[in-house]
Design a protein around this motif. Structure first.
Motif, mmCIF file in Angstrom:
data_model
loop_
_atom_site.group_PDB
_atom_site.id
_atom_site.type_symbol
_atom_site.label_atom_id
_atom_site.label_comp_id
_atom_site.label_asym_id
_atom_site.label_seq_id
_atom_site.Cartn_x
_atom_site.Cartn_y
_atom_site.Cartn_z
ATOM 1 N N GLY A 70 14.982 -19.631 10.985
ATOM 2 C CA GLY A 70 15.483 -18.300 10.703
ATOM 3 C C GLY A 70 15.295 -17.884 9.254
ATOM 4 N N TYR A 71 16.261 -17.146 8.752
ATOM 5 C CA TYR A 71 16.132 -16.563 7.416
ATOM 6 C C TYR A 71 16.849 -17.361 6.329
ATOM 7 C CZ TYR A 71 14.217 -12.479 9.771
ATOM 8 O OH TYR A 71 13.423 -11.644 10.522
ATOM 9 N N ARG A 72 17.407 -18.507 6.685
ATOM 10 C CA ARG A 72 18.153 -19.286 5.686
ATOM 11 C C ARG A 72 17.250 -19.898 4.613
ATOM 12 N NH1 ARG A 72 18.810 -24.544 5.854
ATOM 13 N NH2 ARG A 72 18.397 -24.627 8.095
ATOM 14 N N PRO A 73 16.164 -20.604 4.961
ATOM 15 C CA PRO A 73 15.340 -21.207 3.902
ATOM 16 C C PRO A 73 14.615 -20.130 3.094
ATOM 17 C CG PRO A 73 14.932 -22.244 6.041
ATOM 18 C CD PRO A 73 15.682 -20.972 6.304
ATOM 19 N N ARG A 74 14.597 -20.295 1.777
ATOM 20 C CA ARG A 74 13.928 -19.324 0.907
ATOM 21 C C ARG A 74 12.837 -20.035 0.113
ATOM 22 N NH1 ARG A 74 16.238 -14.210 0.256
ATOM 23 N NH2 ARG A 74 18.176 -13.925 1.435
ATOM 24 N N PHE A 75 11.590 -19.667 0.404
ATOM 25 C CA PHE A 75 10.417 -20.245 -0.249
ATOM 26 C C PHE A 75 9.832 -19.334 -1.322
ATOM 27 C CE2 PHE A 75 10.050 -23.046 3.498
ATOM 28 C CZ PHE A 75 9.503 -24.205 2.949
ATOM 29 N N GLY A 76 10.278 -18.092 -1.437
ATOM 30 C CA GLY A 76 9.521 -17.081 -2.151
ATOM 31 C C GLY A 76 9.571 -17.149 -3.660
ATOM 32 N N LEU A 77 8.487 -16.687 -4.276
ATOM 33 C CA LEU A 77 8.490 -16.340 -5.688
ATOM 34 C C LEU A 77 9.230 -15.027 -5.911
ATOM 35 C CD1 LEU A 77 4.718 -17.075 -6.368
ATOM 36 C CD2 LEU A 77 6.628 -18.456 -7.211
ATOM 37 N N VAL A 78 9.422 -14.296 -4.825
ATOM 38 C CA VAL A 78 10.117 -13.012 -4.846
ATOM 39 C C VAL A 78 11.284 -13.086 -3.866
ATOM 40 C CG1 VAL A 78 9.910 -10.537 -4.376
ATOM 41 C CG2 VAL A 78 7.998 -11.774 -5.427
ATOM 42 N N HIS A 79 12.466 -12.729 -4.327
ATOM 43 C CA HIS A 79 13.653 -12.715 -3.473
ATOM 44 C C HIS A 79 13.640 -11.451 -2.622
ATOM 45 C CE1 HIS A 79 17.897 -11.802 -2.485
ATOM 46 N NE2 HIS A 79 18.049 -13.121 -2.446
ATOM 47 N N VAL A 80 13.995 -11.600 -1.339
ATOM 48 C CA VAL A 80 14.118 -10.457 -0.438
ATOM 49 C C VAL A 80 15.565 -10.350 0.022
ATOM 50 C CG1 VAL A 80 13.390 -9.427 1.739
ATOM 51 C CG2 VAL A 80 11.721 -10.649 0.329
ATOM 52 N N ASP A 81 16.144 -9.200 -0.208
ATOM 53 C CA ASP A 81 17.454 -8.895 0.367
ATOM 54 C C ASP A 81 17.191 -8.320 1.754
ATOM 55 O OD1 ASP A 81 20.442 -8.396 0.064
ATOM 56 O OD2 ASP A 81 19.701 -6.381 0.545
ATOM 57 N N TYR A 82 17.447 -9.107 2.781
ATOM 58 C CA TYR A 82 16.996 -8.729 4.119
ATOM 59 C C TYR A 82 17.638 -7.439 4.649
ATOM 60 C CZ TYR A 82 14.669 -13.244 4.142
ATOM 61 O OH TYR A 82 13.859 -14.303 3.829
ATOM 62 N N PRO A 83 18.923 -7.172 4.408
ATOM 63 C CA PRO A 83 19.478 -5.905 4.928
ATOM 64 C C PRO A 83 18.814 -4.664 4.357
ATOM 65 C CG PRO A 83 21.238 -7.460 4.417
ATOM 66 C CD PRO A 83 19.985 -8.048 3.859
ATOM 67 N N THR A 84 18.389 -4.733 3.088
ATOM 68 C CA THR A 84 17.796 -3.553 2.455
ATOM 69 C C THR A 84 16.286 -3.663 2.274
ATOM 70 O OG1 THR A 84 18.076 -4.429 0.201
ATOM 71 C CG2 THR A 84 19.934 -3.214 1.171
ATOM 72 N N GLY A 85 15.766 -4.875 2.327
ATOM 73 C CA GLY A 85 14.349 -5.089 2.073
ATOM 74 C C GLY A 85 13.973 -5.096 0.609
ATOM 75 N N VAL A 86 14.940 -4.983 -0.293
ATOM 76 C CA VAL A 86 14.642 -4.917 -1.729
ATOM 77 C C VAL A 86 14.034 -6.237 -2.199
ATOM 78 C CG1 VAL A 86 15.684 -4.769 -4.024
ATOM 79 C CG2 VAL A 86 16.376 -3.175 -2.215
ATOM 80 N N ARG A 87 12.920 -6.141 -2.934
ATOM 81 C CA ARG A 87 12.238 -7.294 -3.505
ATOM 82 C C ARG A 87 12.617 -7.449 -4.972
ATOM 83 N NH1 ARG A 87 10.565 -6.016 1.571
ATOM 84 N NH2 ARG A 87 8.370 -6.317 2.073
ATOM 85 N N THR A 88 12.912 -8.687 -5.381
ATOM 86 C CA THR A 88 13.232 -8.987 -6.774
ATOM 87 C C THR A 88 12.424 -10.202 -7.205
ATOM 88 O OG1 THR A 88 15.504 -8.188 -6.503
ATOM 89 C CG2 THR A 88 15.052 -9.583 -8.423
ATOM 90 N N VAL A 89 11.588 -10.045 -8.224
ATOM 91 C CA VAL A 89 10.793 -11.169 -8.716
ATOM 92 C C VAL A 89 11.720 -12.208 -9.329
ATOM 93 C CG1 VAL A 89 8.994 -11.881 -10.329
ATOM 94 C CG2 VAL A 89 8.793 -9.699 -9.122
#
Length: 479
Positions: free
Chosen positions: A434-453
């Motif tokens: 599911g959405y628990r593991p976070r691999f990204g160089l960019v954070h995603v706030d899933y409810p809003t879709g906002v990307r944060t480096v």
């Protein structure tokens, strides 16, 4: 070339801290990756058909917290924002996958032009920003319609995949320089057809063998299609795990060698060395109690000799001990905890850059003349934005620095590595977890879709810009 390994004095920073890492060859690609089902969402847009993951996600308990791919990172709609993000990070390459069920909703036959239109827009936007597209044809999301013939366990999948490849290549092969046919054949076979933990949820050892073989045959068939287009470089991306014995005992050493055959050589050798390894044929025949008749005369010739490069997905190593075969264990070995004090990711995986170095050097030695592309490398770290709106993921930054240093040392030792693609560009749907593991160089706030480096993304952007990874893990200027 001027590189330095972690902890050495050569090339150290002016402050006497860890060394600067550099010395990468001209034209070296720095990139990041995603896959369609993990980021796109929009499962019913533009005539897309069902994939095996759509159906699997509806099975109670199949995906953690009942998650599915209906929204993911909304990248099908927000692709312009994601391309801008890739460009803002200064990356020279972006690995993405085409969703087979967007192009051929029934798996074969009818081609959905709207799906191809989407990927054509994406490719053109990347090229306009000076970013090399690395296109993956199969990142696990086979159309559900093909399960009528057994999915990858059925031989009809090979012709279906070649047909799909032709549809995508006919639209994009004049512009896409790097093509990955199959992503992680071992994982498809193991988790999808042997253990049933991934789509399509089959639990059958014989089906697993057949699926892995047909995925490789699909690679050969797709490569034949793509090589009709000048300039197309074709390879498969393998999940490669160095296998070390738990102890120096002969039994554990044999277990590590067997595991290496099962995980690595069973796929490397037919792709790059002319055929399946004999020792693993014997292991498979013992486990199944019958000959491997799924591998027909001429199949190995149809797989081998078609790879212009090898995609290397590396995350950690496997420490192996001897064990008796039994229920749930078809082969005489088992994975054991590595112990020790090495850092772990939030998934519990040992962080071991040295094993990646050794893997790349081994590949260069055992399969000479085959260029390498690190197509995935990353870790799960659950850092979130703090009060200042930033994501201070120091552990991912340390992970990145250690692996880039190991990569530089492998190149210095003679490994012909053409690029490094970090997994992943952004947090996304991590399959059955599911959405628990976070691999990204960019954070995603899933409810809003906002990307944060994240801070690691800022450090990686500086590496992509300069070809040098600075020693200080503090955040560098960005944006």
């Amino acid at each position: 070339m001027p590189v330095a390994s972690p902890g050495s004095d050569a090339g150290g920073s002016p402050q006497g801290g860890p060394p600067v890492v550099g010395g990468f060859p001209p034209g070296f690609l720095w990139g990041a990756g995603t896959s369609a089902f993990q980021v796109e969402g929009a499962l019913d847009a533009d005539g897309r058909g069902e994939s095996v993951w759509d159906v699997f996600a509806r099975c109670p308990g199949a995906i953690e917290d009942g998650a599915d791919g209906s929204r993911a990172c909304e990248s099908y709609a927000r692709w312009r924002e994601d391309v801008a993000l890739v460009a803002e990070l200064g990356l020279g390459a972006y690995r993405f996958s085409v969703a087979w069920s967007r192009v051929m909703p029934e798996g074969t036959g009818r081609v959905e032009a709207r799906g191809l239109d989407h990927y054509e827009r994406l490719v053109d936007a990347l090229l306009a920003r000076g970013v090399a597209p690395i296109l993956t044809l199969n990142h696990w999301d086979m159309p559900q319609a093909l399960m009528a013939d057994g999915g990858w366990a059925g031989r009809a999948s090979v012709d279906a995949f070649a047909e799909y490849t032709g549809a995508v290549a006919g639209r994009l092969a004049d512009r896409v320089p790097w093509w990955i046919t199959q992503n992680e054949p071992w994982i498809i076979a193991l988790l999808g057809y042997q253990l049933g933990l991934h789509a399509p949820g089959v639990s059958d050892l014989g089906a697993s063998l057949a699926a892995g073989h047909h995925v490789l045959l699909g690679h050969g068939a797709a490569a034949d299609v793509l090589h009709a287009y000048p300039g197309a470089r074709v390879g498969a991306a393998l999940s490669l795990f160095p296998c070390d014995p738990a102890t120096p005992s002969p039994a554990d050493v044999a277990a590590a060698e067997g595991s290496d055959g099962y995980v690595n050589r069973w796929f490397l050798d037919p792709l790059l060395a002319g055929g399946y390894p004999a020792d693993m044929r014997e292991h498979w025949e013992r486990a199944l109690g019958r000959p491997l008749d799924v591998i027909r005369d001429g199949d190995e010739d149809a797989i081998g000799g078609r790879s212009d490069f090898l995609g290397v997905n590396y995350y950690t190593r496997r420490v192996m001990a001897a064990a008796e075969p039994g229920p749930g264990r078809p082969f005489p070995w088992q994975v054991v905890d590595p112990g020790g004090t090495a850092p772990r990711t939030d998934a519990g995986w040992e962080v071991n850059p040295a094993a990646m170095h050794d893997l790349l050097v081994r590949l260069a030695r055992d399969y000479p003349g085959v260029p390498l592309l690190v197509t995935e490398n990353g870790g799960v770290f659950a850092d979130a934005p703090t009060h200042d709106g930033r994501v201070h993921d120091r552990r991912r930054t340390a992970f990145l620095r250690g692996h880039v240093a190991a990569l530089a040392e492998a190149i210095a030792a003679g490994a012909d590595v053409r690029g490094y693609v970090h997994w992943s560009l952004m947090d996304n749907l991590e399959w059955a977890l599911g959405y628990r593991p976070r691999f990204g160089l960019v954070h995603v706030d899933y409810p809003t879709g906002v990307r944060t480096v994240k801070d690691s993304g800022r450090v990686y952007a500086e590496l992509a810009r300069t070809g040098v990874l600075q020693p200080d893990p503090a955040v560098v200027p960005f944006g």
